[in-house]
Design an enzyme around this catalytic site. Structure first.
Site, PDB file in Angstrom:
ATOM      1  N   LYS A  89     -43.212 -27.906  -7.522  1.00 51.08           N
ATOM      2  CA  LYS A  89     -44.512 -28.608  -7.764  1.00 51.08           C
ATOM      3  C   LYS A  89     -44.344 -29.567  -8.820  1.00 51.08           C
ATOM      4  O   LYS A  89     -43.624 -29.283  -9.906  1.00 51.08           O
ATOM      5  CB  LYS A  89     -45.702 -27.226  -8.298  1.00 51.08           C
ATOM      6  CG  LYS A  89     -47.003 -28.014  -8.191  1.00 51.08           C
ATOM      7  CD  LYS A  89     -47.921 -26.566  -8.397  1.00 51.08           C
ATOM      8  CE  LYS A  89     -49.309 -26.899  -8.532  1.00 51.08           C
ATOM      9  NZ  LYS A  89     -50.358 -25.900  -8.870  1.00 51.08           N
ATOM     10  N   SER A 164     -54.070 -25.206  -5.665  1.00 46.05           N
ATOM     11  CA  SER A 164     -53.564 -26.413  -5.824  1.00 46.05           C
ATOM     12  C   SER A 164     -51.843 -26.734  -5.591  1.00 46.05           C
ATOM     13  O   SER A 164     -51.668 -27.858  -5.410  1.00 46.05           O
ATOM     14  CB  SER A 164     -53.815 -26.800  -7.307  1.00 46.05           C
ATOM     15  OG  SER A 164     -52.766 -25.924  -8.231  1.00 46.05           O
ATOM     16  N   SER A 188     -53.969 -20.601  -7.412  1.00 44.46           N
ATOM     17  CA  SER A 188     -53.327 -21.794  -6.728  1.00 44.46           C
ATOM     18  C   SER A 188     -52.054 -21.608  -5.982  1.00 44.46           C
ATOM     19  O   SER A 188     -51.470 -22.434  -5.283  1.00 44.46           O
ATOM     20  CB  SER A 188     -53.211 -23.006  -7.712  1.00 44.46           C
ATOM     21  OG  SER A 188     -54.269 -23.773  -7.897  1.00 44.46           O
TER      22      SER A 188
END
Ligand code: GLN
Length: 503
Positions: A89, A164, A188
């Site tokens: 990420k 996310s 997330s």
């Protein structure tokens, strides 16, 4: 045919496949995907040294192979993830690589060191493949709040991937990476895992170091793992967990307990398992009928295995989402104050002094959702209002922690849907922040209570065919138990895996 980390490792050991081939295939898929009108947009970049690193792994394997079988076994015992590519990420530092948190404000920033989770994975032989999309500063539930545009859902590209950590989730679900690292503040990792039909683990607060991970809400943040099977989660977890000198909140775990081959819970006998199902989550009017149907069949499956299941009342859970958004945003407002145009990334300097520099940098650098949260965060911390908001939020959180700890004196796990709905269509909630926040209705209590939770792919929505995730949440440090229960589940619900090209 689909494969898991264990299968790929055997193939690498036997020389049936190389790490170079695995990485090359991912790069080809990425390049091909970029040309599509409905591009997934899971990776933002593939690291330019991924192939070189893979080649180095292959060289290590071939020289061990020429020394004989024992040398190969020794090598893989020392480096259990050797040659396996993973997705990162965009808020986790990889030395010498760009890191932007999907925000304009970090334009041009290059990480000067690697996060502990990255260096530990690399020490285990894994290959960081590339940087993946996310909601800006991990604020969102759909990966639509990204300066790079949204990440689409690999199951159906008209739908969001969840957020996310939508980028790493889509990268894993579309077989571009073997496993992925995301981050969790309020769901997330589990939410995109649920939307994309894969496993997602949020660990106990402290199990994984946050050194080198960009902070959102520091009392809630944890790194999480996305993968295709419980084993694919357990092995990176083993490589990454344990005390880190650079993160005082990291727990002293040897990690060895995850090393052994993950076996089903209690030898597959679930009859002694005690499961609590909070009424608050099922009697909720936001719960989608398709999700409810999958949840009912999951519950039935556990009943058929002989597990004892009880519906429990935990009224304070109704306040978890409100408590979460107060605490997370207060902490975010404080954490994000470091992005001021002086120290990191973007600087917009109209030449009128520091105040103007800060203001212009922050107003041009942050997107609208991040600004909204900074404003709310500062509001709830302001002297005048903090008693009504921040302090109340903290009181609710303390109660959630107490009540969950008490619940786990009598039950092994909490079982509930990961999200109230399946993935929604792109654009559907993007202009309605409150609707978006409600996607986190069932995930935030876990972060507030600092406990672990694993989202498992449990079925498909009858109306749309989109995946539905169910979560197993347990007491602090019960990751192994959750993974073992999931392993029992996975044996009867065959998971998918990474395609082992050429094998
Ligand atoms: N969707 C939640 C939020 O926007 C959770 C985000 C997260 O876990 N990073 O705050």
């Amino acid at each position: 045919m689909k494969y898991t980390i264990n299968d790929i490792r055997s193939h690498l050991k036997e020389g049936k496949i190389t790490s170079f081939e695995l990485v090359k295939k991912s790069i080809e898929t990425f390049e091909q995907d970029k040309k599509s009108a409905l591009a997934l947009n899971a990776f933002l970049e593939i690291y330019d040294d991924a192939l070189t690193k893979a080649k180095k792994c292959d060289d290590e394997i071939s020289s061990a192979r020429s020394a004989g079988h024992d040398a190969v076994c020794k090598l893989f015992a020392e480096k259990p993830l050797l040659g396996l590519p993973f997705a990162v990420k965009d808020n986790i530092s990889v030395k010498g690589k760009r890191l932007t948190c999907a925000s304009k404000i970090l334009e041009g920033y290059v990480a000067p060191y690697s996060a502990t989770v990255i260096s530990r994975l690399e020490a285990s032989g894994a290959v960081p493949l590339g940087r993946c999309n996310q909601d800006e500063f991990a604020m969102g539930s759909s990966t639509e709040y990204s300066v790079y545009g949204p990440t689409r859902n690999p199951v159906n590209r008209e739908y969001v991937s969840g957020g996310s950590s939508g980028g790493p989730a889509a990268a894993v679900a579309s077989d571009q990476a073997l496993f992925g690292l995301g981050t969790e503040t309020g769901g997330s990792v589990r939410l995109p895992a649920s939307y994309c039909g894969i496993y997602g683990l949020k660990t106990t607060y402290g199990v994984l170091s946050r050194w080198g991970v960009v902070a959102y809400g520091s009392s809630l943040d944890q790194v999480g793992i996305l993968g295709h099977t419980p084993d694919d989660i357990a092995q990176p977890l083993c490589a990454m967990c344990g005390k880190d000198f650079y993160d005082d909140t990291s727990a002293d775990l040897s990690g060895k307990e995850f090393l052994s081959e993950l076996t089903p819970y209690n030898g597959g006998d679930l009859s002694k398992l005690k499961i609590a199902i909070p009424r608050q989550f099922l009697e909720n009017k936001g719960l989608d009928a398709d999700v409810e149907a999958v949840f009912k069949s999951t519950r039935k499956w556990f009943e058929e295995q002989g597990a004892k299941i009880a519906d429990v009342d935990i009224p304070v859970l109704d306040a978890s989402i409100a408590s979460y958004y107060v605490i997370a945003l207060a902490e975010a407002a404080s954490n994000l104050s470091r992005f001021d145009g002086i120290r990191y990334g973007l600087r917009v300097d109209p030449g009128e002094g520091y105040d103007e520099l800060y203001i212009r940098t922050r107003s041009e650098g942050f997107g609208p959702e991040v600004k909204r949260r900074i404003v709310i965060g500062n509001y709830v911390l302001s002297e005048q209002f903090s008693g009504d908001t921040y302090k109340k939020g903290m009181t609710v959180r303390a109660r959630i922690q107490r009540e969950m700890a008490k619940l786990f004196e009598s039950y092994d796990i909490v079982l509930c849907p990961t999200c109230p709905t399946t993935a929604f269509k792109l654009g559907q909630k993007v202009d309605d922040p409150l609707e978006m926040y409600l996607s986190d209705l069932y995930t935030t209590f876990v972060n507030l209570a600092r406990i672990p939770s694993l989202s498992v792919p449990a079925g498909k929505a009858a109306s749309s065919g989109m995946p539905v995730g169910i979560q197993f949440a347990g007491p602090m440090f019960s990751e192994l138990k959750l993974l073992k229960i999931a392993k029992s589940w996975d044996n009867s619900h065959t998971g998918c895996g990474f395609p082992c090209q050429g094998a």
